[in-house]
Write a protein that holds these residues in place. Structure first.
Motif, PDB file in Angstrom:
ATOM      1  N   GLY A   1       0.803  -1.208   0.000  1.00  0.00           N
ATOM      2  CA  GLY A   1       0.000   0.000   0.000  1.00  0.00           C
ATOM      3  C   GLY A   1       0.838   1.261   0.000  1.00  0.00           C
ATOM      4  O   GLY A   1       0.412   2.304  -0.514  1.00  0.00           O
TER       5      GLY A   1
ATOM      6  N   GLU B   1      -2.707   0.365  -9.079  1.00  0.00           N
ATOM      7  CA  GLU B   1      -3.630  -0.536  -9.772  1.00  0.00           C
ATOM      8  C   GLU B   1      -3.520  -1.968  -9.251  1.00  0.00           C
ATOM      9  O   GLU B   1      -4.513  -2.696  -9.185  1.00  0.00           O
ATOM     10  CB  GLU B   1      -3.348  -0.510 -11.271  1.00  0.00           C
ATOM     11  CG  GLU B   1      -3.654   0.819 -11.929  1.00  0.00           C
ATOM     12  CD  GLU B   1      -3.045   0.971 -13.317  1.00  0.00           C
ATOM     13  OE1 GLU B   1      -2.393   0.015 -13.803  1.00  0.00           O
ATOM     14  OE2 GLU B   1      -3.203   2.047 -13.909  1.00  0.00           O
TER      15      GLU B   1
ATOM     16  N   PRO C   1      -5.308  -3.272  -4.960  1.00  0.00           N
ATOM     17  CA  PRO C   1      -6.594  -3.791  -4.456  1.00  0.00           C
ATOM     18  C   PRO C   1      -6.737  -5.302  -4.560  1.00  0.00           C
ATOM     19  O   PRO C   1      -7.217  -5.948  -3.612  1.00  0.00           O
ATOM     20  CB  PRO C   1      -7.644  -3.081  -5.314  1.00  0.00           C
ATOM     21  CG  PRO C   1      -6.968  -1.853  -5.806  1.00  0.00           C
ATOM     22  CD  PRO C   1      -5.531  -2.226  -5.966  1.00  0.00           C
TER      23      PRO C   1
ATOM     24  N   ALA D   1      -4.522  -6.909  -1.817  1.00  0.00           N
ATOM     25  CA  ALA D   1      -5.082  -6.757  -0.471  1.00  0.00           C
ATOM     26  C   ALA D   1      -6.276  -7.691  -0.285  1.00  0.00           C
ATOM     27  O   ALA D   1      -6.396  -8.365   0.748  1.00  0.00           O
ATOM     28  CB  ALA D   1      -5.476  -5.303  -0.225  1.00  0.00           C
ATOM     29  N   ALA D   2      -7.136  -7.747  -1.272  1.00  0.00           N
ATOM     30  CA  ALA D   2      -8.293  -8.640  -1.187  1.00  0.00           C
ATOM     31  C   ALA D   2      -7.846 -10.092  -1.101  1.00  0.00           C
ATOM     32  O   ALA D   2      -8.399 -10.865  -0.302  1.00  0.00           O
ATOM     33  CB  ALA D   2      -9.208  -8.430  -2.392  1.00  0.00           C
TER      34      ALA D   2
ATOM     35  N   ASN E   1      -1.151 -13.484  -6.719  1.00  0.00           N
ATOM     36  CA  ASN E   1      -2.514 -13.169  -6.274  1.00  0.00           C
ATOM     37  C   ASN E   1      -3.458 -14.335  -6.538  1.00  0.00           C
ATOM     38  O   ASN E   1      -4.259 -14.708  -5.677  1.00  0.00           O
ATOM     39  CB  ASN E   1      -3.051 -11.923  -6.988  1.00  0.00           C
ATOM     40  CG  ASN E   1      -2.475 -10.659  -6.428  1.00  0.00           C
ATOM     41  OD1 ASN E   1      -2.104 -10.589  -5.275  1.00  0.00           O
ATOM     42  ND2 ASN E   1      -2.406  -9.632  -7.256  1.00  0.00           N
TER      43      ASN E   1
END
Length: 126
Positions: free
Chosen positions: A12, A57, A60, A63-64, A116
């Protein structure tokens, strides 16, 4: 707090490191007209600004992925490892942007994306 959550904090904050490079290496920063200043950047400062935008970009989904993996009770060791791997890929991505090595940049971008996806797979399997 787990290593994975610390990686979320680091990811972040990462965009601000890249914009710091743009501001330090570019023409004098104009805080009254930051968008015009950013649009006028060329060379390394422009690439640093692009790395800054791309880091925002990418954040998110990462983090999710970490939060969902932890909420689903995925094994913490693999979650931590994939989070560290994501951060390493994203640092490499920014450095590749600065160095203007587009093929390497794309490869490490893809590696971060796969990290991810692997976090989501861990969540689904938990």
């Amino acid at each position: 707090m787990s290593m994975a959550l610390w990686c979320v904090v680091l990811a972040g904050l990462m965009p601000y490191a890249w914009t710091g490079v743009a501001k330090a290496r570019g023409e004098r920063f104009n805080n009254r007209k930051p968008r015009q200043w950013q649009a006028s950047l060329e060379g390394l400062p422009a690439r640093a600004h692009a790395a800054h935008l791309n880091a925002f970009e990418a954040f998110p989904l990462f983090a999710a992925a970490v939060i969902i993996a932890q909420m689903q009770g995925a094994a913490q060791g693999p979650v931590d490892g994939l989070a560290v791997l994501f951060v390493a890929f994203r640092i490499a991505h920014g450095l590749a942007y600065l160095a203007d090595t587009h093929l390497l940049r794309s490869a490490v971008w893809f590696g971060a994306l796969l990290s991810n996806l692997a976090l989501f797979v861990l969540a689904a399997m938990a």
